[in-house]
Design an enzyme around this catalytic site. Structure first.
Site, PDB file in Angstrom:
ATOM      1  N   ASP A  58      -0.823 -20.564  30.726  1.00  0.00           N
ATOM      2  CA  ASP A  58       0.325 -19.395  31.060  1.00  0.00           C
ATOM      3  C   ASP A  58       1.243 -19.804  32.223  1.00  0.00           C
ATOM      4  O   ASP A  58       3.028 -20.013  31.682  1.00  0.00           O
ATOM      5  CB  ASP A  58      -0.091 -17.908  31.074  1.00  0.00           C
ATOM      6  CG  ASP A  58      -0.070 -17.651  29.694  1.00  0.00           C
ATOM      7  OD1 ASP A  58      -0.422 -18.148  28.584  1.00  0.00           O
ATOM      8  OD2 ASP A  58      -0.603 -16.378  29.704  1.00  0.00           O
ATOM      9  N   CYS A 101       7.902  37.540  14.567  1.00  0.00           N
ATOM     10  CA  CYS A 101       8.128  36.259  15.560  1.00  0.00           C
ATOM     11  C   CYS A 101       7.392  35.536  16.906  1.00  0.00           C
ATOM     12  O   CYS A 101       7.404  36.048  17.967  1.00  0.00           O
ATOM     13  CB  CYS A 101       9.644  35.931  15.505  1.00  0.00           C
ATOM     14  SG  CYS A 101      10.365  34.168  15.827  1.00  0.00           S
ATOM     15  N   LYS A 151      -0.125  -2.708  -6.719  1.00  0.00           N
ATOM     16  CA  LYS A 151       0.144  -0.709  -5.386  1.00  0.00           C
ATOM     17  C   LYS A 151      -1.207  -0.301  -5.088  1.00  0.00           C
ATOM     18  O   LYS A 151      -1.560  -0.441  -5.942  1.00  0.00           O
ATOM     19  CB  LYS A 151       1.636  -0.097  -5.368  1.00  0.00           C
ATOM     20  CG  LYS A 151       2.854  -0.666  -5.656  1.00  0.00           C
ATOM     21  CD  LYS A 151       3.522  -1.474  -4.215  1.00  0.00           C
ATOM     22  CE  LYS A 151       5.024  -1.395  -4.252  1.00  0.00           C
ATOM     23  NZ  LYS A 151       5.968  -0.302  -4.030  1.00  0.00           N
ATOM     24  N   TYR A 174       3.220 -23.088  30.564  1.00  0.00           N
ATOM     25  CA  TYR A 174       4.471 -22.814  29.954  1.00  0.00           C
ATOM     26  C   TYR A 174       5.658 -22.350  31.017  1.00  0.00           C
ATOM     27  O   TYR A 174       6.537 -22.431  30.550  1.00  0.00           O
ATOM     28  CB  TYR A 174       4.026 -21.726  28.898  1.00  0.00           C
ATOM     29  CG  TYR A 174       5.648 -21.470  27.958  1.00  0.00           C
ATOM     30  CD1 TYR A 174       4.743 -21.886  27.152  1.00  0.00           C
ATOM     31  CD2 TYR A 174       5.890 -20.324  28.476  1.00  0.00           C
ATOM     32  CE1 TYR A 174       6.462 -21.407  25.276  1.00  0.00           C
ATOM     33  CE2 TYR A 174       6.693 -19.172  27.480  1.00  0.00           C
ATOM     34  CZ  TYR A 174       6.812 -20.387  26.466  1.00  0.00           C
ATOM     35  OH  TYR A 174       7.647 -19.903  25.459  1.00  0.00           O
ATOM     36  N   ASP A 175       5.490 -21.154  31.503  1.00  0.00           N
ATOM     37  CA  ASP A 175       6.350 -20.282  32.894  1.00  0.00           C
ATOM     38  C   ASP A 175       7.016 -21.852  33.109  1.00  0.00           C
ATOM     39  O   ASP A 175       8.922 -21.307  33.639  1.00  0.00           O
ATOM     40  CB  ASP A 175       5.774 -19.503  33.751  1.00  0.00           C
ATOM     41  CG  ASP A 175       5.347 -18.077  32.899  1.00  0.00           C
ATOM     42  OD1 ASP A 175       5.656 -18.038  31.624  1.00  0.00           O
ATOM     43  OD2 ASP A 175       5.143 -17.391  33.105  1.00  0.00           O
ATOM     44  N   SER A 214      13.692  -8.426  -6.070  1.00  0.00           N
ATOM     45  CA  SER A 214      12.622  -7.971  -5.595  1.00  0.00           C
ATOM     46  C   SER A 214      11.476  -7.683  -6.614  1.00  0.00           C
ATOM     47  O   SER A 214      11.469  -8.660  -8.211  1.00  0.00           O
ATOM     48  CB  SER A 214      13.108  -5.657  -5.520  1.00  0.00           C
ATOM     49  OG  SER A 214      13.763  -5.707  -7.202  1.00  0.00           O
ATOM     50  N   LYS A 223       2.640 -13.746  -8.134  1.00  0.00           N
ATOM     51  CA  LYS A 223       3.174 -14.999  -8.676  1.00  0.00           C
ATOM     52  C   LYS A 223       2.759 -15.983  -8.938  1.00  0.00           C
ATOM     53  O   LYS A 223       1.106 -16.713  -8.593  1.00  0.00           O
ATOM     54  CB  LYS A 223       4.006 -15.244  -6.813  1.00  0.00           C
ATOM     55  CG  LYS A 223       4.317 -14.470  -6.331  1.00  0.00           C
ATOM     56  CD  LYS A 223       5.344 -14.625  -5.166  1.00  0.00           C
ATOM     57  CE  LYS A 223       5.298 -14.069  -4.098  1.00  0.00           C
ATOM     58  NZ  LYS A 223       5.851 -14.249  -2.794  1.00  0.00           N
TER      59      LYS A 223
HETATM   60  S1  IVH Z   1       8.226 -12.288  -3.420  1.00  0.00           S
HETATM   61  C1  IVH Z   1      10.686 -13.275  -5.967  1.00  0.00           C
HETATM   62  N1  IVH Z   1       6.442 -11.476  -1.791  1.00  0.00           N
HETATM   63  O1  IVH Z   1       8.753  -6.483  -1.493  1.00  0.00           O
HETATM   64  C2  IVH Z   1      10.116 -12.515  -5.382  1.00  0.00           C
HETATM   65  N2  IVH Z   1       8.286  -9.793  -2.017  1.00  0.00           N
HETATM   66  O2  IVH Z   1       9.565  -5.169  -3.958  1.00  0.00           O
HETATM   67  C3  IVH Z   1      10.843 -11.880  -3.591  1.00  0.00           C
HETATM   68  N3  IVH Z   1       7.595  -8.220   0.632  1.00  0.00           N
HETATM   69  O3  IVH Z   1      12.293  -7.428  -1.614  1.00  0.00           O
HETATM   70  C4  IVH Z   1       9.530 -11.124  -3.480  1.00  0.00           C
HETATM   71  N4  IVH Z   1       6.389  -8.925   0.895  1.00  0.00           N
HETATM   72  O4  IVH Z   1      11.147  -7.697   1.161  1.00  0.00           O
HETATM   73  C5  IVH Z   1       6.934 -11.275  -2.110  1.00  0.00           C
HETATM   74  N5  IVH Z   1       4.517 -11.406  -0.387  1.00  0.00           N
HETATM   75  C6  IVH Z   1       5.337 -11.072  -0.574  1.00  0.00           C
HETATM   76  C7  IVH Z   1       5.825  -9.952   0.242  1.00  0.00           C
HETATM   77  C8  IVH Z   1       7.501  -9.396  -1.162  1.00  0.00           C
HETATM   78  C9  IVH Z   1       6.080  -7.555   0.790  1.00  0.00           C
HETATM   79  C10 IVH Z   1       8.173  -7.245  -0.564  1.00  0.00           C
HETATM   80  C11 IVH Z   1      10.100  -8.179  -0.022  1.00  0.00           C
HETATM   81  C12 IVH Z   1      10.524  -7.766  -0.968  1.00  0.00           C
HETATM   82  C13 IVH Z   1       9.715  -6.184  -2.036  1.00  0.00           C
HETATM   83  C14 IVH Z   1       9.786  -6.906  -3.539  1.00  0.00           C
END
Ligand code: IVH
Length: 677
Positions: free
Chosen positions: A33, A409, A316, A36-37, A82, A292
């Site tokens: 540290d 009350c 979820k 760094y400082d 989203s 994904k």
């Molecule tokens: S992917 C193409 N990955 O969730 C898809 N989103 O409900 C774009 N979020 O707007 C989102 N963790 O703010 C993705 N590992 C993650 C995430 C994530 C949180 C949020 C993000 C998005 C929202 C959608």
């Protein structure tokens, strides 16, 4: 001389950047540290000597920067999508099946997915040009966000310069969040300073990032993980999601260490379980996991529907529950005198926050759940919804007394009555009751009402206790001198508060009506009343029957409003407020004919990211819509923001169409186009 400085500055920035990366991203610092400082001190000195060599990506700029007047708007060239939600195993199976069906013969039996936690923060996109951080923006409505470059620069985990060989322009996206511990620490600090605390890590991340003064953001413990990309120029990206995460990592960007590659539905569900077990030991809050599809060419083939990709979904977790004991049950007196039983709990951490109080709503609810002092209870907190007592696990003992409604009350000792058919019991003390006075003044000053900045709960409490303020009108007579008498109130803050009070005089009729705190009159009803009557005088003279003509106002509310505006006491307060200079422009009744939303009723619930509720209401009304406070079969759309509660539930029950913020923004944009054409 300047040449040397330039060279040394570059060297120092490189060394500091590397040390930051080791410390913040890799979590394994190598530079002591003290050293760094020293580097920072030397860099600051050189930059002070040669100010024109200061660049926005210098590590010295993480903590300084100037306050902005407002955020600029950034249009996302690649929209920020989203996610659809899955709640059950069946939903996940169906998600995988749909992908199989769409990809048809191209798909292997078990598809590969990248699985990662769904962080509870806010999505942010960062553009790097020639490896340098150029711009950062919030997701906003998915198409337009806010320019938060200066603030994102203060987040240590976000490099100002990428390592390796990134494309010449690359937009990287991820989630800004606040770790749970940092959140608790920050709230403690805010509380000590008498400032408003944040309800959960997600709100605090959003609030901290949306500070106009980056010096404030710099003090907030924000963190970030990256998980996606936007525009790319002058280079190509790997053709798998997993490869993409690796590339992000190689550029020095933080990626969730929990992200993994899994195969098939079994892999997805296994991951969901594993993270579920780990969830409570994670240092940050998550509300699910995200799946994904790994193949990016396949992602392209699948595309998206209404702002959510077909190739990804969020799985979820159910609401979190925890057990604790009830240490006390107290009755709180609200603005309208309603007595609300509140259970004081042994502090318990659930759903990302420490819960110490839960409302039990009313005495019937207490009886139904049969909660008694000393009982062991299950507390649940779903997402951002307020915590609740789900059930009693064990009574402290069989002969523990049941909770009774007090006859007097607890604050002022006036009689408590419960009207036929009403859930709430009320204190009859009216303005003589200190609790009612305090709550009405708090409500009056609230952001959505008169918006008096700096008039926090603690101050209101003292003002009422010391009888400096008996009605909202007294606020406008307060002097800085009087205010400095209060605890922890310096001269400067006192003057600022007097200014804020004066500033609030310039208001709107809907805000003023809402601020008065008429029972059952929320923002939507206040707006409807203002639009119907246009002038306050007309409302003051109206009978209950006339008031009932207002959109969405039934006989009960009409009677409440008529009785409120008819009371001599309230009329006096209103007159005094106007004498003090509270003013507004009369409201013109919008003509709805031929407007895009003519004849449609909207309900807005929860908090919207990109606009205030008031702005949303105004936008809707300007397009001919009616905005109502309650969902019925006649509701055309329910706009659902974050923290949505019972109205969303009602909409689902009645089968009323809901819009998320992005869909709402799209609908508004389309209607505006039509309105013009
Ligand atoms: S992917 C193409 N990955 O969730 C898809 N989103 O409900 C774009 N979020 O707007 C989102 N963790 O703010 C993705 N590992 C993650 C995430 C994530 C949180 C949020 C993000 C998005 C929202 C959608």
């Amino acid at each position: 001389m300047k040449r040397d400085a330039e060279r040394r500055i570059a060297e120092l920035r490189q060394q500091i950047g590397q040390a930051d990366y080791q410390y913040y991203v890799l979590d394994s610092p190598e530079l002591p540290d003290g050293d760094y400082d020293k580097l920072m001190v030397e860099l600051r000195a050189l930059e002070a000597e040669f100010p024109d060599l200061v660049t926005p990506d210098s590590p010295t700029q993480r903590v300084s920067g100037e306050a902005l007047g407002a955020f600029g708007v950034v249009t996302h060239k690649v929209p920020m999508l989203s996610l659809d939600n899955a709640f059950t195993d069946e939903d996940v199976i169906a998600f995988d099946r749909r992908i199989h069906e769409r990809l048809a013969s191209n798909a292997p039996a078990n598809l590969e997915y990248v699985a990662e936690p769904k962080l509870d923060g806010l999505a942010v996109t960062v553009i790097y040009r020639d490896g340098k951080l150029e711009r950062a923006a919030t997701r906003g409505d998915g198409v337009k966000g806010e320019d938060v470059t200066a603030n994102v620069r203060t987040i240590h985990k976000v490099p100002h310069k990428l390592k390796g060989n990134p494309p010449s322009v690359v937009e990287v996206r991820g989630e800004v969040f606040m770790p749970i511990k940092g959140f608790a620490r920050m709230n403690r600090l805010l509380r000590e300073q008498g400032e408003k605390v944040y309800v959960n890590p997600r709100n605090s991340a959003a609030g901290s990032l949306r500070q106009l003064d980056p010096r404030i953001t710099a003090k907030r413990p924000l963190d970030m993980f990256f998980y996606a990309t936007g525009i790319v120029e002058g280079g190509t990206l790997p053709d798998t999601q997993w490869g993409l995460l690796k590339a992000l990592k190689s550029w020095g960007l933080p990626v969730s260490p929990e992200a993994t590659l899994v195969e098939g539905v079994q892999g997805l569900l296994g991951y969901f379980q594993n993270i579920g077990k780990k969830r409570s030991s994670l240092t940050y809050q998550i509300d699910g996991v995200v799946y994904k599809l790994n193949s990016r060419p396949d992602q392209e083939r699948l595309g998206f529907v209404s702002r959510a990709p077909r190739w990804a979904t969020a799985h979820k977790y159910p609401a979190e529950e925890a057990t604790t004991t009830v240490s006390k049950i107290e009755f709180q007196v609200g603005r309208t005198g309603a007595l609300t039983p509140v259970a004081r709990l042994e502090p318990v951490f659930v759903g990302g926050v420490t819960v110490t109080n839960v409302t039990l709503h009313n005495i019937d609810e207490v009886r139904r759940k049969d909660v008694r002092v000393g009982d062991t209870v299950v507390v649940r907190r779903a997402g951002d919804v307020i915590p609740e007592v789900v059930r009693v696990v064990k009574h402290v003992s069989d002969d523990a007394p049941q909770i009774e409604l007090p006859e007097k009350c607890p604050v002022c000792g006036s009689e408590v009555v419960r009207a036929e058919g009403e859930a709430a019991a009320r204190c009859t003390g009216g303005f003589t009751c200190r609790a009612q006075r305090q709550e009405s003044i708090r409500h009056f000053a609230a952001r959505r009402a008169m918006d008096i900045e700096g008039l926090g709960d603690k101050i209101v409490e003292q003002l009422v206790e010391q009888e400096l303020v008996k009605s909202p009108a007294d606020l406008y007579g307060l002097t800085a001198e009087q205010l400095t008498e209060l605890e922890r109130m310096g001269e400067k803050s006192a003057e600022k508060l007097v200014e804020a009070i004066a500033k609030s005089k310039d208001t709107t009729l809907p805000r003023f009506l809402f601020a008065l705190g008429i029972p059952d009159v929320g923002e939507a009803t206040a707006l409807a009343l203002a639009q119907h009557f246009g002038k306050l005088e007309k409302l003051l003279d109206a009978s209950a029957d006339e008031i009932q003509q207002v959109q969405d106002v039934g006989p009960v509310v009409a009677a409440e409003v008529a009785s409120f505006v008819g009371s001599t006491e309230h009329r006096k307060v209103i007159a005094r407020l106007r004498e003090a200079g509270v003013h507004w422009a009369d409201v013109e009744k919008p003509s709805v004919e031929g407007q895009p939303f003519a004849g449609m009723t909207f309900v807005i619930t929860g908090t919207l990211d990109s606009m205030s509720r008031e702005e949303a209401q105004e936008a809707l009304v300007a397009l001919g819509a009616k905005v109502s406070g309650s969902v019925s079969k006649k509701t055309r759309y329910v706009v659902v923001g974050a923290d949505a509660g019972s109205k969303l539930k009602k909409a689902t029950e009645l089968g009323v169409e809901t819009l998320d913020e992005a869909q709402f923004a799209a609908l508004l944009a389309e209607a505006r186009k039509k309105g013009r054409g």
